[in-house]
Write an enzyme that holds these catalytic residues in place. Sequence first.
Site, PDB file in Angstrom:
ATOM      1  N   ASP A  79      10.748 -41.603  -5.932  1.00 49.62           N
ATOM      2  CA  ASP A  79       9.343 -41.206  -5.775  1.00 49.62           C
ATOM      3  C   ASP A  79       9.132 -39.767  -6.242  1.00 49.62           C
ATOM      4  OD1 ASP A  79       7.915 -43.406  -4.495  1.00 49.62           O
ATOM      5  OD2 ASP A  79       9.154 -43.057  -2.733  1.00 49.62           O
ATOM      6  N   LEU A  80      10.060 -38.911  -5.866  1.00 49.87           N
ATOM      7  CA  LEU A  80       9.892 -37.486  -6.132  1.00 49.87           C
ATOM      8  C   LEU A  80      10.055 -37.192  -7.619  1.00 49.87           C
ATOM      9  CD1 LEU A  80      11.986 -36.393  -3.036  1.00 49.87           C
ATOM     10  CD2 LEU A  80       9.499 -36.214  -3.249  1.00 49.87           C
TER      11      LEU A  80
END
Lengths: 413, 413
Positions: B177-178
Amino acid sequence: MKQATSNTAQPPGQLEGVRVVDLSRILSGPFCTMHLADLGAEVIKVEPPEGDPIRQQGHSIEGLSWYFAAFNRNKRSVRLNLRSAEGMKALRKLIATADVVVDNFRPGVMDKMGLGWDALQALKPGIIYTSISGFGQTGPYVHRPAFDFIAQGMSGFMALNGTRESGPLRTGIPISDLVAGTYAALGTVAALMRRDRTGRGERVSAALVDGLLSYGAFSSAHYFATGEVPEAVGNDHSLVAPYGLFTAADGEITIAPSNEGVYNKLMKALELEHLKDDVHFQTNAARVKNRTHVNAVINEVVRTKTVSHWIDVLNAAGVPTGMVQDLAGAYADPQVLSQDMLMEVEHPGHGKVKMTGFALKFSEAPCQVRLPAPDLGSDNASVLRELGYGDAQIAALAADAERAGHGASGEAA
Amino acid sequence: MKQATSNTAQPPGQLEGVRVVDLSRILSGPFCTMHLADLGAEVIKVEPPEGDPIRQQGHSIEGLSWYFAAFNRNKRSVRLNLRSAEGMKALRKLIATADVVVDNFRPGVMDKMGLGWDALQALKPGIIYTSISGFGQTGPYVHRPAFDFIAQGMSGFMALNGTRESGPLRTGIPISDLVAGTYAALGTVAALMRRDRTGRGERVSAALVDGLLSYGAFSSAHYFATGEVPEAVGNDHSLVAPYGLFTAADGEITIAPSNEGVYNKLMKALELEHLKDDVHFQTNAARVKNRTHVNAVINEVVRTKTVSHWIDVLNAAGVPTGMVQDLAGAYADPQVLSQDMLMEVEHPGHGKVKMTGFALKFSEAPCQVRLPAPDLGSDNASVLRELGYGDAQIAALAADAERAGHGASGEAA
């Protein structure tokens, strides 16, 4: 697999017309400038006489390290002896034509070379100067040598990675270099956009430790809010159950039911709805407490069918479910191939090189391979000629670099 | 610790004047728009009646999730019922004032909402539309629900993380996600820069799996060049020895001598130079083969002194050496504090919130906290008034959202 032949006649990228002088080496800096190059910037990699050390790392085929090739696509290479006055003069002339300078030397090295922030601004008003370091450009550790592994340990990342049994664990990719390199690219483009609007240059910096810290997400938030230090939990999720790796008939699957709604879909798809009121299953809190039992019950069902069965059935039911693939599996995966994430790039003189595709997709100006990774110094003549050098001077600079042989010129993050 | 009180009177950031309409939720999208907001963009978070689900996750203090607060600093919040015609109309009016729209819905959701790429361009020529998804915007898995854990497993990341004993291991942070969120921010800013120059908007996308694939570094290069699938090696380095975690008198240290020169410095600093010609130590290849023996010999010396001794001595000798810190250690580290990586931000009505500082540093227009994370719908009135809504209409939209209660409006990556 996408076949890519370098082609400078394709439509211009996002950063068309931006010239980057890249003094960085190894990993974090070259990853930053790979992003800039992929986005369409002209990146001139200024290499010491012995070349970027990464040229000697990893497996080489036909004289080319594929590791080097992947991180240095779309760049040009100029080889200079920066320990000679003539080499430094050429670099300064080059910087005077640049929009961006990137380095990942240890803080202070550029100042010693006479290329600190003030000097760079004097050479080219409005320039963006981007640096990547291990710990930041200031502070008590500023003079320590930096390395990905050190940043993984210092930032708390290793303490969150692993299992109770394994203890703190470094991850298998140089994550802090890659995160810092991507941040540096983001900061550089943002500063370029501001410069386009204001005419003002900027000093940009990113650091291996700072980047990883900023990826702490719920773990950091939990620590800040409660004072409790999160532990490594392996494939479990500290706050949710069931969640993790389960064993199907022919391999393992990842199941990630992150909330109650998805959990209910999972139990329905597994035909375990009758457990809804079971004391071990009633609430997420109960399931976290009874994780071993809950996982065992679910695994009893999961093991009766194949990985591919569950991926179809559970995803169709709305439960995120996947397979665990090694790199061979990942790069044979039809979804990965559909996204052109595997490319084969023609490198004249070195054959075709396989490398990972572009993580960013654009409708108008897609990333593309305009240039293969350069041979050391392959662009000396063309770049120096643009700077006004004649053939004799170009030959003299090349001879100077050749003589300098293996002189080092700083340490990179 | 840096104290930050929101202050809109500070100097403008990199993305001053850029307006982002943020339809994303949970993690990857909000992390992207956090970057844009930190860089100075005006980010308007359009939330469903029940709010971004992350508001309910993690530990809350005085009614505020610190996890939500960290990822949503510098944003405004407008709460709308997008299942009503009036809510959608307000959103369309808002988009017509925007430079960027960001979403992380599953591919196809925006089309169903009447907000596909063509519709967005019609609403606002020159708009940048950035999407984050699990697997990409096309391809065979496009309709599968996505989640960080699934991407970690599918991309080969888990297979490289862990030890031989642990098997494939998810890492403790939502890394895919990051990474995808940071890529999306980079792509957005690059597209904005291009738009400033050409007037043309663009469709930008990033994916959880693609982002992680692009972080494969030497592992992917090795696989491509040799066909050999790299294995998880824990704290060892597959190609270098000694390298890894060693046990000092009072804790563990990370030592990363990545090349022969640094290895020689290490052996000198450990007073083990006499082993230079020992058959187990002669070459890196020999040391890799005899890793257990080599590590044991080195550890015998390391265990005689403290962590802090070795950090001083080995770093002074030019050998990258560090400590393994958990988050408590990291956020008490003088270097981390010197970089303002721990901030305490005043959130009116919710007290002071600790959060991670800014990973990017700029000389001219530093990232700063201009706004605390917003309460749900806290900016409805001011934003809608700018769009020409009167008080009665604003109240009607708020009442509509309130009535809609817990209607969901799509699934986020």
